[in-house]
Design a protein around this motif. Sequence first.
Motif, PDB file in Angstrom:
ATOM      1  N   ARG A   7      16.871 -14.246  -9.153  1.00 46.36           N
ATOM      2  CA  ARG A   7      17.261 -15.589  -8.726  1.00 46.36           C
ATOM      3  C   ARG A   7      16.666 -15.818  -7.357  1.00 46.36           C
ATOM      4  O   ARG A   7      16.821 -14.996  -6.463  1.00 46.36           O
ATOM      5  CB  ARG A   7      18.778 -15.714  -8.632  1.00 46.36           C
ATOM      6  N   PHE A   8      16.020 -16.968  -7.212  1.00 41.86           N
ATOM      7  CA  PHE A   8      15.386 -17.256  -5.932  1.00 41.86           C
ATOM      8  C   PHE A   8      15.489 -18.731  -5.591  1.00 41.86           C
ATOM      9  O   PHE A   8      15.677 -19.576  -6.467  1.00 41.86           O
ATOM     10  CB  PHE A   8      13.929 -16.775  -5.921  1.00 41.86           C
ATOM     11  N   SER A   9      15.383 -19.015  -4.302  1.00 40.22           N
ATOM     12  CA  SER A   9      15.385 -20.394  -3.827  1.00 40.22           C
ATOM     13  C   SER A   9      14.146 -21.099  -4.341  1.00 40.22           C
ATOM     14  O   SER A   9      13.089 -20.479  -4.459  1.00 40.22           O
ATOM     15  CB  SER A   9      15.377 -20.433  -2.296  1.00 40.22           C
ATOM     16  N   PRO A  10      14.252 -22.394  -4.646  1.00 43.71           N
ATOM     17  CA  PRO A  10      13.091 -23.105  -5.187  1.00 43.71           C
ATOM     18  C   PRO A  10      12.067 -23.400  -4.102  1.00 43.71           C
ATOM     19  O   PRO A  10      11.890 -24.538  -3.665  1.00 43.71           O
ATOM     20  CB  PRO A  10      13.701 -24.378  -5.778  1.00 43.71           C
ATOM     21  N   ARG A  16       5.216 -16.114  -6.098  1.00 42.30           N
ATOM     22  CA  ARG A  16       4.412 -14.889  -6.098  1.00 42.30           C
ATOM     23  C   ARG A  16       5.294 -13.670  -6.384  1.00 42.30           C
ATOM     24  O   ARG A  16       4.922 -12.791  -7.163  1.00 42.30           O
ATOM     25  CB  ARG A  16       3.702 -14.715  -4.763  1.00 42.30           C
ATOM     26  N   THR A  17       6.469 -13.635  -5.773  1.00 38.78           N
ATOM     27  CA  THR A  17       7.394 -12.526  -6.023  1.00 38.78           C
ATOM     28  C   THR A  17       7.808 -12.490  -7.490  1.00 38.78           C
ATOM     29  O   THR A  17       7.863 -11.418  -8.097  1.00 38.78           O
ATOM     30  CB  THR A  17       8.632 -12.651  -5.117  1.00 38.78           C
ATOM     31  N   ALA A  18       8.086 -13.659  -8.054  1.00 34.09           N
ATOM     32  CA  ALA A  18       8.470 -13.721  -9.471  1.00 34.09           C
ATOM     33  C   ALA A  18       7.348 -13.193 -10.361  1.00 34.09           C
ATOM     34  O   ALA A  18       7.600 -12.445 -11.317  1.00 34.09           O
ATOM     35  CB  ALA A  18       8.819 -15.161  -9.853  1.00 34.09           C
ATOM     36  N   ARG A  19       6.100 -13.557 -10.047  1.00 28.89           N
ATOM     37  CA  ARG A  19       4.965 -13.037 -10.828  1.00 28.89           C
ATOM     38  C   ARG A  19       4.871 -11.525 -10.714  1.00 28.89           C
ATOM     39  O   ARG A  19       4.630 -10.831 -11.706  1.00 28.89           O
ATOM     40  CB  ARG A  19       3.658 -13.665 -10.345  1.00 28.89           C
ATOM     41  N   LEU A  20       5.043 -10.994  -9.507  1.00 25.78           N
ATOM     42  CA  LEU A  20       4.966  -9.546  -9.303  1.00 25.78           C
ATOM     43  C   LEU A  20       6.049  -8.812 -10.096  1.00 25.78           C
ATOM     44  O   LEU A  20       5.787  -7.768 -10.700  1.00 25.78           O
ATOM     45  CB  LEU A  20       5.070  -9.210  -7.818  1.00 25.78           C
TER      46      LEU A  20
END
Length: 143
Positions: A7-10, A16-20
């Motif tokens: 879960r991350f802020s929009p 990039r973190t989500a892709r990694l």
Amino acid sequence: MPTVTLRFSPMAEHVRTARLVAVSVARRAGFGEDQLDEIRIAIGEACARAVAGGALQTAAGPAVGLVDMRLCDDRDGLDVTVVQCDVHGEPLVAGPGPLATEDPLSLALMAGMADSSGQAGTSGGLRLSWKLSSGDAVGARAF
């Protein structure tokens, strides 16, 4: 079926973190390098759409809300859902939302990269799936 939830802020810098994270889970699941690029591109596109379309704007200006990405890998493949949420983690949209209905070119790109794609239940998010073929397995799974 191991599941990873991010879960991350929009904010664009979090895509990039989500892709990694997605590539790391896919690599652990046994996908080969050729499919990792497809997964990276599709996940990046799905998360970028959630960031662009899911941020609630406050009077002060900064975006609030969350993007929820869930990755489930099993012996057969990888299933990913990306959903726009409010600050409490509840989906923003009940039914087809902007994440699943806008920008047909972006949807076509993700559909071309994933083995299957579509709306994630009633949340209005996106679901992407990749199947692991017997030739893709690159070694033992590490947990």
